[in-house]
Design a protein around this motif. Structure first.
Motif, short mmCIF file in Angstrom:
data_model
loop_
_atom_site.label_atom_id
_atom_site.label_comp_id
_atom_site.label_asym_id
_atom_site.label_seq_id
_atom_site.Cartn_x
_atom_site.Cartn_y
_atom_site.Cartn_z
N GLU A 105 0.82 -1.22 0.00
CA GLU A 105 0.00 0.00 0.00
C GLU A 105 0.86 1.27 0.00
OE1 GLU A 105 -3.45 0.54 0.10
OE2 GLU A 105 -3.81 -1.59 -0.21
N HIS A 106 2.18 1.13 0.16
CA HIS A 106 3.10 2.26 0.21
C HIS A 106 2.76 3.22 1.36
CE1 HIS A 106 3.54 1.28 -4.25
NE2 HIS A 106 4.60 0.79 -3.63
N ILE A 107 2.83 2.69 2.59
CA ILE A 107 2.52 3.47 3.79
C ILE A 107 3.68 3.35 4.77
CG2 ILE A 107 0.94 3.79 5.74
CD1 ILE A 107 -1.18 2.25 4.04
N LEU A 108 4.16 4.48 5.26
CA LEU A 108 5.19 4.53 6.29
C LEU A 108 4.66 5.37 7.45
CD1 LEU A 108 8.38 4.04 6.91
CD2 LEU A 108 8.54 6.45 6.34
N GLY A 109 4.70 4.82 8.65
CA GLY A 109 4.28 5.55 9.84
C GLY A 109 5.40 5.58 10.86
N ILE A 110 5.65 6.75 11.44
CA ILE A 110 6.67 6.88 12.49
C ILE A 110 6.10 7.62 13.69
CG2 ILE A 110 8.56 6.93 10.79
CD1 ILE A 110 8.88 9.94 11.82
N ARG A 111 6.74 7.40 14.82
CA ARG A 111 6.40 8.11 16.05
C ARG A 111 7.71 8.57 16.68
NH1 ARG A 111 2.15 8.53 19.08
NH2 ARG A 111 1.04 6.91 17.95
N ILE A 112 7.74 9.82 17.10
CA ILE A 112 8.92 10.33 17.82
C ILE A 112 8.77 9.91 19.28
CG2 ILE A 112 10.15 12.38 18.62
CD1 ILE A 112 9.50 13.70 15.96
N VAL A 113 9.80 9.24 19.80
CA VAL A 113 9.75 8.72 21.17
C VAL A 113 10.76 9.39 22.09
CG1 VAL A 113 8.75 6.50 20.49
CG2 VAL A 113 11.24 6.75 20.57
N GLY A 114 11.56 10.31 21.56
CA GLY A 114 12.53 11.01 22.40
C GLY A 114 13.34 12.00 21.58
N GLY A 115 14.28 12.65 22.26
CA GLY A 115 15.13 13.63 21.58
C GLY A 115 15.08 14.97 22.29
#
Length: 191
Positions: A105-115
């Protein structure tokens, strides 16, 4: 083209963009969050654009603010990367987890968990869709996000800042993809 889901004067989408956003970009912002989606049309075939987007381990291939990326573990759902940010932004590092990677499906999901930045509870979804641009294979890329509004900022300010970063990334993605297409690079990036 963009639309702001929680404060911020965005534009309306076309019917096709709206359909993809309803299907793939489901964010449920809380009261202290903003959300938005941006669309970029790229004059390069979808497989070439996706080969850049899907490389969670190498965002620096098209994201101009990323100087280095160090992966923790294999490239798969739940893997984490530590991204070093180039100077000029109010951050030096970002720790991000791969939430979704769908090659069909060409889907990329990310979540920022720190920084060391102010983007709290940030998650984004990028989808890549084939289209025809001036009779040639092209790609529509949609990136949406949800993020907390930091104390001392408004929804509009927060969305404006994040949208500016995404616009820059999408513009760079278009430049890199279109340059590869013009040079005859039609094979996906695997390294």
């Amino acid at each position: 083209m963009m639309m702001n889901g929680s404060g911020g004067g965005g534009e309306a989408y076309g019917a096709i963009e709206a359909q993809y956003i309803r299907r793939h970009h489901k964010h449920e912002p809380r009261e202290n969050q903003c959300t938005s989606a941006l669309v970029k049309h790229i004059r390069a075939p979808v497989h070439l654009v996706w080969s850049l987007v899907r490389r969670f381990d190498q965002p620096q291939k098209y994201k101009p603010f990323v100087s280095r990326c160090i992966m923790q573990g294999d490239l798969g759902i739940g893997s984490v990367r530590e991204v070093n940010v180039k100077s000029g932004l109010p951050a030096t590092t970002s720790t991000e987890r791969l939430e979704q990677l769908d090659d069909e499906e060409h889907i990329l999901g990310i979540r920022i968990v720190g920084g060391d930045h102010r983007l709290r509870n940030y998650s984004s979804i990028i989808t890549v869709h084939p289209e025809v641009i001036e009779g040639r294979p092209g790609t529509m890329v949609i990136e949406s996000f949800v993020v907390d509004v930091p104390e001392g900022n408004t929804r509009d300010e927060t969305c404006y800042f994040v949208e500016a970063l995404i616009r820059c990334n999408l513009s760079s993605l278009a430049d890199v993809s279109e340059r590869m297409a013009v040079q005859g690079r039609t094979d996906p990036i695997n390294q």
